[in-house]
Design an enzyme around this catalytic site. Structure first.
Site, PDB file in Angstrom:
ATOM      1  N   GLY A 233       0.715  -1.183  -0.033  1.00  0.00           N
ATOM      2  CA  GLY A 233       0.003  -0.035   0.005  1.00  0.00           C
ATOM      3  C   GLY A 233       0.797   1.312  -0.171  1.00  0.00           C
ATOM      4  O   GLY A 233       0.255   2.320   0.002  1.00  0.00           O
ATOM      5  N   GLU A 270       5.314  -6.337   2.273  1.00  0.00           N
ATOM      6  CA  GLU A 270       4.965  -6.578   0.711  1.00  0.00           C
ATOM      7  C   GLU A 270       4.860  -5.394  -0.282  1.00  0.00           C
ATOM      8  O   GLU A 270       3.721  -5.502  -0.879  1.00  0.00           O
ATOM      9  CB  GLU A 270       4.167  -7.473   0.639  1.00  0.00           C
ATOM     10  CG  GLU A 270       2.959  -7.548   1.302  1.00  0.00           C
ATOM     11  CD  GLU A 270       1.959  -8.734   1.302  1.00  0.00           C
ATOM     12  OE1 GLU A 270       2.359  -9.672   1.373  1.00  0.00           O
ATOM     13  OE2 GLU A 270       0.993  -8.412   1.294  1.00  0.00           O
ATOM     14  N   GLY A 272       4.842  -3.186  -3.701  1.00  0.00           N
ATOM     15  CA  GLY A 272       4.944  -3.496  -5.006  1.00  0.00           C
ATOM     16  C   GLY A 272       5.241  -2.318  -5.805  1.00  0.00           C
ATOM     17  O   GLY A 272       6.455  -2.015  -6.496  1.00  0.00           O
ATOM     18  N   ARG A 273       4.167  -1.304  -6.030  1.00  0.00           N
ATOM     19  CA  ARG A 273       4.438  -0.111  -6.973  1.00  0.00           C
ATOM     20  C   ARG A 273       5.823   0.707  -6.626  1.00  0.00           C
ATOM     21  O   ARG A 273       6.296   1.084  -7.322  1.00  0.00           O
ATOM     22  CB  ARG A 273       3.121   0.698  -6.564  1.00  0.00           C
ATOM     23  CG  ARG A 273       2.862   2.119  -7.208  1.00  0.00           C
ATOM     24  CD  ARG A 273       1.836   2.914  -6.690  1.00  0.00           C
ATOM     25  NE  ARG A 273       0.703   2.242  -6.620  1.00  0.00           N
ATOM     26  CZ  ARG A 273      -0.380   2.120  -7.600  1.00  0.00           C
ATOM     27  NH1 ARG A 273      -0.217   2.851  -8.748  1.00  0.00           N
ATOM     28  NH2 ARG A 273      -1.452   1.365  -7.321  1.00  0.00           N
ATOM     29  N   CYS A 348     -10.125   3.243 -30.786  1.00  0.00           N
ATOM     30  CA  CYS A 348     -11.575   3.533 -31.021  1.00  0.00           C
ATOM     31  C   CYS A 348     -12.563   4.262 -30.157  1.00  0.00           C
ATOM     32  O   CYS A 348     -13.628   3.508 -30.040  1.00  0.00           O
ATOM     33  CB  CYS A 348     -12.300   3.072 -32.621  1.00  0.00           C
ATOM     34  SG  CYS A 348     -11.161   2.977 -33.693  1.00  0.00           S
ATOM     35  N   TYR A 377       1.774  -1.316 -12.382  1.00  0.00           N
ATOM     36  CA  TYR A 377       0.155  -1.373 -13.041  1.00  0.00           C
ATOM     37  C   TYR A 377      -0.067  -0.599 -14.215  1.00  0.00           C
ATOM     38  O   TYR A 377      -1.024   0.329 -14.206  1.00  0.00           O
ATOM     39  CB  TYR A 377      -0.476  -0.715 -11.770  1.00  0.00           C
ATOM     40  CG  TYR A 377      -0.307  -1.521 -10.550  1.00  0.00           C
ATOM     41  CD1 TYR A 377      -1.070  -2.804 -10.287  1.00  0.00           C
ATOM     42  CD2 TYR A 377       0.258  -0.960  -9.140  1.00  0.00           C
ATOM     43  CE1 TYR A 377      -0.844  -3.511  -9.221  1.00  0.00           C
ATOM     44  CE2 TYR A 377       0.257  -1.682  -8.248  1.00  0.00           C
ATOM     45  CZ  TYR A 377      -0.244  -2.782  -8.035  1.00  0.00           C
ATOM     46  OH  TYR A 377      -0.073  -3.670  -7.015  1.00  0.00           O
TER      47      TYR A 377
END
Length: 403
Positions: A233, A270, A272-273, A348, A377
């Site tokens: 987070g 843990e 990630g980002r 489109c 992401y």
């Protein structure tokens, strides 16, 4: 702007006439990011990489010697990690785990399974007994509190499909103590209450709150707690504002008495980002510039089918213009100067926007836009095959070279 990225873009133009469309990952930058994070972690804390942020095999390989392990949220992610290493510790989270995923987690020696419901717990006990194999779990808890930091994505502190409400912990402990369960062992608790939090002080307060809650449950249910997983987070700023201050966060952690007194308990993170976002780049060539009802639009070779994050989060993604001088046509090169322009893709749909009303000094068809902070992401959450456009190329910066 990373000079190695600019050099690579010029090299790509020299070697190909096709419009540039590529993801570029700086593996050295990712490794350095993790080293700097590890340098300030307090004792008895461990860093896992949540591969949902970017499960690229080359990134997993780059991080393997550095992190304590990986967090996965599906059978597919688990197999990606096990393709790189059969022995690295893996944490398996996520709601709605199917029987085959639990079976795979058991057979692939996952270190801890994050149990998200009472039904999942009962299934796991049955499967472990059938295979006569020990399984270690962390109960994921959805805290009932309004003290969590507020972010765009709240995963706890409110009605949620994630984890067990506190009121069900006693029932979970009772299920684990039922006759017939000798293989599933409660090792601790897991929390993941939010995503993309930028507030270091509040994040430290949140971790302290987790530890306080576990201390209560430990005494109340007579538990031996080996692991407290504080989840991820940790956020990244995409609008130029201050990002998450990791050094301040870890300094605050070190001052928390319950962290200093963990003794035989390990505290896991843990993220990630924050590990990969700043070291990924999405490079796209401008293939058209047009004026419509008083507004300028730059159309790129690519779009939200490759990088869905700006559309998903509703933000303007930061970019850098790389001017390229090549122009092979006999007619004038379209360009704008000191104007506002909306960057759109080749799909489109009017939702294919990467940046609205961007102020540019100069922009020409054939120049390349490099969308920074595209390591997390971006590619993996995108609808790659919509309309059948070709996928981007992928390049990896390592040492003084690229692959």
């Amino acid at each position: 702007m990373n000079p190695k990225v600019i050099h690579l873009i010029h090299e790509l133009r020299e070697n190909s006439k096709a419009p540039i469309c590529a993801y570029i990952y700086d593996l050295d930058g990712i490794r350095q990011q993790v080293r700097s994070m590890l340098n300030t972690l307090p004792e008895r804390t461990s860093l896992f990489y949540a591969i949902k942020a970017n499960p690229d095999k080359r990134i997993i390989e780059a991080l393997l010697p550095l992190v304590n392990g990986f967090e996965v949220a599906s059978a597919g992610e688990l197999l990606k990690v096990r393709e790189v290493s059969e022995s690295v510790p893996v944490l398996f989270g996520g709601p709605g785990k199917k029987d085959y995923e639990l079976e795979l987690a058991i057979s692939k020696d996952v270190a801890y399974i994050h149990v998200e419901s009472l039904l999942e717990l009962r299934k796991l006990i049955l499967l472990a007994r059938e295979r006569t194999k020990d399984v270690h779990i962390l109960l994921r808890v959805n805290l009932r509190t309004d003290t969590l930091p507020q972010t765009k994505i709240q995963m706890g502190g409110r009605p949620s499909p994630f984890g067990l409400d506190e009121q069900f912990i006693e029932e979970a402990v009772s299920i684990l103590k039922e006759a017939g369960n000798t293989y599933v062992h409660l090792s601790g608790f897991h929390f993941h209450s939010l995503s993309n939090n930028l507030q270091a002080d509040l994040h430290a307060d949140m971790v302290q709150y987790y530890l306080q809650k576990v201390a209560v449950w430990k005494d109340k249910y007579d538990l031996h707690i080996q692991v407290i997983n504080a989840g991820g987070g940790i956020g990244v700023s995409y609008d130029g504002s201050s990002g998450f201050d990791w050094q301040r966060f870890t300094a605050l952690l070190a001052q928390i008495r319950t962290v200093a007194g963990l003794e035989t308990t390990e505290l896991y993170f843990e993220p990630g980002r924050v590990v990969v976002a700043d070291h990924g780049y999405y490079a796209v060539e401008i293939v058209d510039i047009k004026r419509s009802q008083g507004q300028y639009f730059a159309v790129v070779r690519g779009g939200t089918h490759h990088n869905r994050l700006p559309a998903s989060w509703g933000h303007n993604h930061p970019f850098h213009v790389v001017p390229l001088e090549s122009w092979p046509y006999p007619f004038p090169r379209p360009e704008i100067k000191q104007e506002k322009v909306t960057i759109v893709g080749e799909l489109c749909t009017p939702k294919d926007r990467l940046h609205a009303d961007a102020a540019v000094e100069r922009l020409r068809v054939g120049d390349v836009l490099v969308f920074e902070k595209s390591g997390a992401y971006c590619w993996t959450i995108s609808h790659h095959d919509f309309l059948g456009h070709p996928h981007p190329e992928f390049y990896y910066l390592t040492g003084g070279d690229h692959e």
